[in-house]
Design an enzyme around this catalytic site. Structure first.
Site, PDB file in Angstrom:
ATOM      1  N   ASP A  29       0.856  -1.192   0.000  1.00  0.00           N
ATOM      2  CA  ASP A  29       0.000   0.000   0.000  1.00  0.00           C
ATOM      3  C   ASP A  29       0.895   1.247   0.000  1.00  0.00           C
ATOM      4  O   ASP A  29       1.886   1.326   0.736  1.00  0.00           O
ATOM      5  CB  ASP A  29      -0.929   0.008   1.225  1.00  0.00           C
ATOM      6  CG  ASP A  29      -2.073   0.997   1.056  1.00  0.00           C
ATOM      7  OD1 ASP A  29      -3.229   0.555   0.941  1.00  0.00           O
ATOM      8  OD2 ASP A  29      -1.800   2.217   1.030  1.00  0.00           O
ATOM      9  N   ASN A  85     -13.008  -2.816   2.701  1.00  0.00           N
ATOM     10  CA  ASN A  85     -13.988  -1.751   2.873  1.00  0.00           C
ATOM     11  C   ASN A  85     -15.006  -1.884   1.750  1.00  0.00           C
ATOM     12  O   ASN A  85     -14.641  -1.819   0.581  1.00  0.00           O
ATOM     13  CB  ASN A  85     -13.305  -0.378   2.804  1.00  0.00           C
ATOM     14  CG  ASN A  85     -12.354  -0.151   3.957  1.00  0.00           C
ATOM     15  OD1 ASN A  85     -12.616  -0.555   5.084  1.00  0.00           O
ATOM     16  ND2 ASN A  85     -11.214   0.480   3.682  1.00  0.00           N
ATOM     17  N   HIS A  98     -10.485  -5.505  -3.283  1.00  0.00           N
ATOM     18  CA  HIS A  98      -9.171  -5.731  -2.672  1.00  0.00           C
ATOM     19  C   HIS A  98      -9.339  -5.895  -1.175  1.00  0.00           C
ATOM     20  O   HIS A  98     -10.277  -5.357  -0.575  1.00  0.00           O
ATOM     21  CB  HIS A  98      -8.220  -4.560  -2.960  1.00  0.00           C
ATOM     22  CG  HIS A  98      -8.730  -3.239  -2.466  1.00  0.00           C
ATOM     23  ND1 HIS A  98      -9.697  -2.530  -3.143  1.00  0.00           N
ATOM     24  CD2 HIS A  98      -8.423  -2.509  -1.360  1.00  0.00           C
ATOM     25  CE1 HIS A  98      -9.954  -1.414  -2.471  1.00  0.00           C
ATOM     26  NE2 HIS A  98      -9.204  -1.374  -1.374  1.00  0.00           N
TER      27      HIS A  98
HETATM   28  P1  AMP Z   1      -9.768   1.468   0.093  1.00  0.00           P
HETATM   29  O1  AMP Z   1      -9.817   2.862   0.666  1.00  0.00           O
HETATM   30  O2  AMP Z   1     -10.205   0.402   1.033  1.00  0.00           O
HETATM   31  O3  AMP Z   1     -10.471   1.416  -1.243  1.00  0.00           O
HETATM   32  O4  AMP Z   1      -8.235   1.156  -0.152  1.00  0.00           O
HETATM   33  C1  AMP Z   1      -7.517   1.683  -1.220  1.00  0.00           C
HETATM   34  C2  AMP Z   1      -6.070   1.650  -0.835  1.00  0.00           C
HETATM   35  O5  AMP Z   1      -5.308   1.775  -2.020  1.00  0.00           O
HETATM   36  C3  AMP Z   1      -5.621   2.759   0.116  1.00  0.00           C
HETATM   37  O6  AMP Z   1      -5.104   2.189   1.312  1.00  0.00           O
HETATM   38  C4  AMP Z   1      -4.552   3.502  -0.693  1.00  0.00           C
HETATM   39  O7  AMP Z   1      -3.481   3.934   0.113  1.00  0.00           O
HETATM   40  C5  AMP Z   1      -4.133   2.460  -1.698  1.00  0.00           C
HETATM   41  N1  AMP Z   1      -3.576   2.971  -2.950  1.00  0.00           N
HETATM   42  C6  AMP Z   1      -4.106   3.920  -3.759  1.00  0.00           C
HETATM   43  N2  AMP Z   1      -3.336   4.093  -4.840  1.00  0.00           N
HETATM   44  C7  AMP Z   1      -2.298   3.229  -4.738  1.00  0.00           C
HETATM   45  C8  AMP Z   1      -1.155   2.933  -5.529  1.00  0.00           C
HETATM   46  N3  AMP Z   1      -0.920   3.579  -6.708  1.00  0.00           N
HETATM   47  N4  AMP Z   1      -0.286   2.007  -5.097  1.00  0.00           N
HETATM   48  C9  AMP Z   1      -0.510   1.357  -3.930  1.00  0.00           C
HETATM   49  N5  AMP Z   1      -1.569   1.575  -3.141  1.00  0.00           N
HETATM   50  C10 AMP Z   1      -2.444   2.503  -3.524  1.00  0.00           C
END
Ligand code: AMP
Length: 111
Positions: A29, A85, A98
């Protein structure tokens, strides 16, 4: 429109890829909420847990299998969370299924 995770899967943008097979990809992440914060993402485009359909439930087993493997690899098998989530109201920000694998010391922010 492609989500950021599809772009990562299709190698259109970079990510720290920790694991990949036919069904899932696991990346670090970008904004970690714990010492170990890994995202396990289905390759199939499914918007959220609530949108998963009959025939794709095996993917949840695959996610658990990969989570167990990565938990061991990253030394957190004795204490981790595996969460998703579902929906904006629950804090989902990327609408591509995810699970977050979190372990080591948890940072105390909302996920
Ligand atoms: P959610 O808020 O449950 O949809 O989780 C999305 C997650 O994706 C968050 O924890 C972000 O920090 C992560 N995220 C967003 N963009 C990227 C990226 N380019 N590479 C890695 N993680 C990411």
């Amino acid at each position: 429109m492609e989500t950021i995770f599809e772009k990562i899967i299709n190698r259109e943008i970079g990510a720290d890829i920790l694991y990949e097979d036919r069904d899932v990809i696991a990346i670090k992440d970008i904004n970690p909420k714990a010492k170990v914060h890994i995202l396990i993402i289905t390759k199939k485009v499914i918007g959220s847990l609530q949108e998963i359909e009959e025939g794709d439930f095996y993917l949840l087993g695959e996610i658990v299998r990969v989570a167990k493997r990565l938990a061991k690899e990253y030394g957190i098998e004795d204490g981790y969370r595996l969460i998703t989530n579902n929906g904006k109201k629950a804090g989902q920000s990327v609408f591509h299924l995810h699970f977050h694998l979190l372990g080591g010391s948890l940072f105390r922010e909302e996920l």
